[in-house]
Design an enzyme around this catalytic site. Sequence first.
Site, PDB file in Angstrom:
ATOM      1  N   GLU A 147       0.879  -1.170   0.000  1.00 41.79           N
ATOM      2  CA  GLU A 147       0.000   0.000   0.000  1.00 41.79           C
ATOM      3  C   GLU A 147       0.911   1.212   0.000  1.00 41.79           C
ATOM      4  OE1 GLU A 147      -1.633   3.242   1.277  1.00 41.79           O
ATOM      5  OE2 GLU A 147      -2.023   2.155   3.134  1.00 41.79           O
ATOM      6  N   LEU A 148       0.930   1.960  -1.111  1.00 40.71           N
ATOM      7  CA  LEU A 148       1.989   2.934  -1.338  1.00 40.71           C
ATOM      8  C   LEU A 148       1.489   4.373  -1.440  1.00 40.71           C
ATOM      9  CD1 LEU A 148       3.982   0.816  -3.949  1.00 40.71           C
ATOM     10  CD2 LEU A 148       4.187   0.819  -1.467  1.00 40.71           C
ATOM     11  N   CYS A 207      -1.942   8.664   3.791  1.00 38.53           N
ATOM     12  CA  CYS A 207      -1.912   8.228   2.400  1.00 38.53           C
ATOM     13  C   CYS A 207      -3.286   8.314   1.752  1.00 38.53           C
ATOM     14  CB  CYS A 207      -1.357   6.810   2.303  1.00 38.53           C
ATOM     15  SG  CYS A 207      -2.056   5.677   3.495  1.00 38.53           S
TER      16      CYS A 207
END
Length: 373
Positions: free
Chosen positions: A229-230, A263
């Site tokens: 998960e970037l 994020c």
Amino acid sequence: MGQIKSINPFDGSLLKEFQEYDRTQMDQALAKADSAFKKWKEISFKERAVLMIRCGSYLKDHKKELAMLMVLEMGKPIREAIAEVEKCALVCEYYAENAAGFLADQKINSDATSSFISYQPLGCILAVMPWNFPFWQVFRFAAPSIMAGNVALLKHASNVPQCAIAIEEVFINSGFPGGIFQSLLIGSSKVEYLISNPVVKAVTLTGSEKAGSEVAALAGRHIKKSVLELGGSDPFIVLQDADLEITSSFAVKSRMINTGQSCIAAKRFIAVKEIAEEFTQKMVAGMKNLKMGNPMDEATEVGTIAREDLVQPLLDQINKSVAKGARLIFGGNRPAMKGAFLNPAILTNVKPGMPAYEEELFGPVASVIIAED
């Protein structure tokens, strides 16, 4: 071996210092995880659930002291930190109640007499986790993984070692057998050794694209499953018919949660031309009303950036965008106060070719992009 330091970003003070684990300590943890898995995989969902419910209760009972570690180590406002611990308790309860149903055998049609899908635990799962939600990111991985019969190894971000230790203690104090969840105080350079070890069966990472590409490559080389998960630069789209009072208030909240270090926060605000100016001014008004200060203060809405060394890269992204034609209409500078603070910022006239348009700004900076229609 290096030192892993816990530093308070609010005042720059060194809270604690830890010796990084050596190869012997990592091998001991791997052996302990392997041994624990052989027993844990045979434990029923009902027995696992009892412990996971207890884990949720422990989190709720100790939420203030656990939240304080996040405040001290990465500057999260205390109200948000307490809410994060409460959310971790909820995820423990959720998977305790639902894991058995999620992982029940599923009958399927085929040309055989009988066919079904069965889910089996993999073994030891390695998690490489970030500092921005030091408890939540870990528990959203650990609760389902452990309820599925796996065991967990955590390599946490090096600036939150006290959070990493505390999370292991949560599982121990909730009655989980030793080796079910372990935190390893190591730097990034030692992740490869863990992924290559046959005890580790899969790896998950939440973090940067660079870290994700490196972990994915290592997992691929060793034929192991990986989940990444970037982050991203999520769009918040505002059309002509929006109620701008409500919309702007949610825009500010969605950009400023966790001091903008999320994020999944809204980052690019794409507004239709007709209402863009009014929407932007309402965002400015909302930003002005935010209280920035000591994250220990319950009235604080904007805390520090998590580390001092992360402030300048954000300023560089702002300055490079301005140099290319963006307008900094609010904030975006360092306040006259000690600590890793950055005044919340709003950039307009943001266009392709600018960092504010093409990169993730991981902090309290909003980019306003105008759409013609």
